[in-house]
Design an enzyme around this catalytic site. Sequence first.
Site, mmCIF file in Angstrom:
data_model
loop_
_atom_site.group_PDB
_atom_site.id
_atom_site.type_symbol
_atom_site.label_atom_id
_atom_site.label_comp_id
_atom_site.label_asym_id
_atom_site.label_seq_id
_atom_site.Cartn_x
_atom_site.Cartn_y
_atom_site.Cartn_z
ATOM 1 N N ARG A 54 0.108 11.680 17.301
ATOM 2 C CA ARG A 54 0.082 10.213 17.115
ATOM 3 C C ARG A 54 0.690 9.496 18.315
ATOM 4 O O ARG A 54 1.592 10.003 18.964
ATOM 5 C CB ARG A 54 0.809 9.849 15.811
ATOM 6 N N ASP A 107 -0.593 0.408 4.409
ATOM 7 C CA ASP A 107 -0.379 1.708 3.753
ATOM 8 C C ASP A 107 -1.132 1.823 2.426
ATOM 9 O O ASP A 107 -1.335 2.931 1.917
ATOM 10 C CB ASP A 107 1.115 1.928 3.479
ATOM 11 N N GLY A 125 6.182 9.059 11.367
ATOM 12 C CA GLY A 125 6.076 8.137 12.506
ATOM 13 C C GLY A 125 7.277 7.202 12.541
ATOM 14 O O GLY A 125 7.817 6.894 13.600
HETATM 15 C C1 S3P Z 1 6.654 1.578 8.429
HETATM 16 C C2 S3P Z 1 5.810 0.732 9.064
HETATM 17 C C3 S3P Z 1 4.345 0.844 9.012
HETATM 18 C C4 S3P Z 1 3.880 1.753 7.879
HETATM 19 C C5 S3P Z 1 4.695 2.998 7.794
HETATM 20 C C6 S3P Z 1 6.170 2.670 7.578
HETATM 21 C C7 S3P Z 1 8.105 1.374 8.585
HETATM 22 O O1 S3P Z 1 3.870 1.354 10.233
HETATM 23 O O2 S3P Z 1 2.525 2.072 8.042
HETATM 24 O O3 S3P Z 1 4.254 3.799 6.697
HETATM 25 O O4 S3P Z 1 8.887 1.925 7.803
HETATM 26 O O5 S3P Z 1 8.493 0.651 9.516
HETATM 27 P P1 S3P Z 1 3.599 0.357 11.473
HETATM 28 O O6 S3P Z 1 4.773 -0.478 11.587
HETATM 29 O O7 S3P Z 1 3.408 1.202 12.672
HETATM 30 O O8 S3P Z 1 2.353 -0.389 11.108
#
Ligand code: S3P
Length: 429
Positions: A122, A316, A94
């Site tokens: 997602r 996380d 993501g």
């Molecule tokens: C991350 C931000 C988090 C986290 C993901 C890594 C990042 O997601 O859950 O594993 O590297 O910016 P969100 O910012 O969507 O909460």
Amino acid sequence: MKNVTVSAVEEAFTLECLDIAPDKSISHRCAMFSLLSDKPSKIKNFLLGEDTLASLSIAEQLGARVQREGGNVQIIPPSKLTEPSNILDCGNAGTGMRLYAGLLSGIEGSFILTGDKYLRSRPMNRVGIPLRNIGAKIDGRENGNLAPLAIRGGDLKSFKYASPIDSAQIKSALILAALQADETSLYKEELLSRDHTERMLSGMGATVALQSDGWIKIVPLEKPLNPLNITVPADPSSGFFFAVAAAIIPSASTVIKNVTLNPTRIEAYKILEKMGTNISYIEKENIYEPIGDIEISYNGTLSATTVESNIAWLIDELPALSIAMSVANGTSLVKNAKELRVKESDRISTVLTGLNACGIETIEHEDGYEIIGGEIKSATVNSHGDHRIAMSFAIAGLLSEMKIEDTECIDTSFPNFFDILTQITHIKD
Ligand code: S3P
């Protein structure tokens, strides 16, 4: 599909973790931010996980030259990012997809971002909508919400945007777009989410500054940034699995070495401490981030707890924390955590299904859950393709033999997880 059986530990352990996986968030950003410089970036200890290697390979497809020897990576940026001749595959990440969406929105050319079947389900409109509002051309399935995303990069307008979600991915995507916008932009979130983007880009010479009124000010780039020269610290989210192991096994202890102590990343350790574990933090240096060691040792049965604030700082780690809650005295409560539903799996559902299989009673809420502390029993748990679910239940296996189904996903973030776990217990394929 690979399955692994983890045996219960036979004796207490003392584990010194020198090789916890390098930080995933920082590694992704190294691959992307090096493209904003005109000089080679030097990165030591880059995470060789599938997700971050996918980001690195996208940097190459955009014209960067990458020289890599193990985790030592040199990224030589092109003078101008090139339109790739193929689709860009973010794998399971993501972070990769959302941050590249922000970056590529301002680059001339056509880009298709895709990923594995989990990533393709997602939500992407959380970055797509604010980016479209400033002129980005992004389309995808279900009204632009689902990948593959088709991006036609071009001119972007500055913005003032208060995000309805505390998310470092949304924030970082918007910051990367703002660096290419026509004027200064402002971004706000209720709780400061992980701030690696701000720290790293400021370190490279950009003006990305959190003001006293809570707005982050982002000034468009007038010239290329300085290159990165960084050793990626260990990932506290990966280290946390072994912190939980020490918290639940009598007389056990763990040291996580050279890990980022960034306050937006170690909240789960604070909760574990509040539940009764002995934890100390030893800061050793501060380069972009405070970095040091975290020492964790068993201190008796844990007490149940409520987790309802600073959720973005431990989102996380909630699956692993839930294993600790399962053996705590009393009922633990997690609330305000509906973001769990849109992670690599619906983690409210996958955590509770796994715990129920282990004989732990739970109550599901839309934005969280309750866990009634008890005894973890032997079970078979499916990861649902989610690395953190697989690793959390592998740690539960230290208490009672656990078969984990579908463990390949662990390679996305922590390829040597089982090498460390075998130092504590037996593992069968
Ligand atoms: C991350 C931000 C988090 C986290 C993901 C890594 C990042 O997601 O859950 O594993 O590297 O910016 P969100 O910012 O969507 O909460």
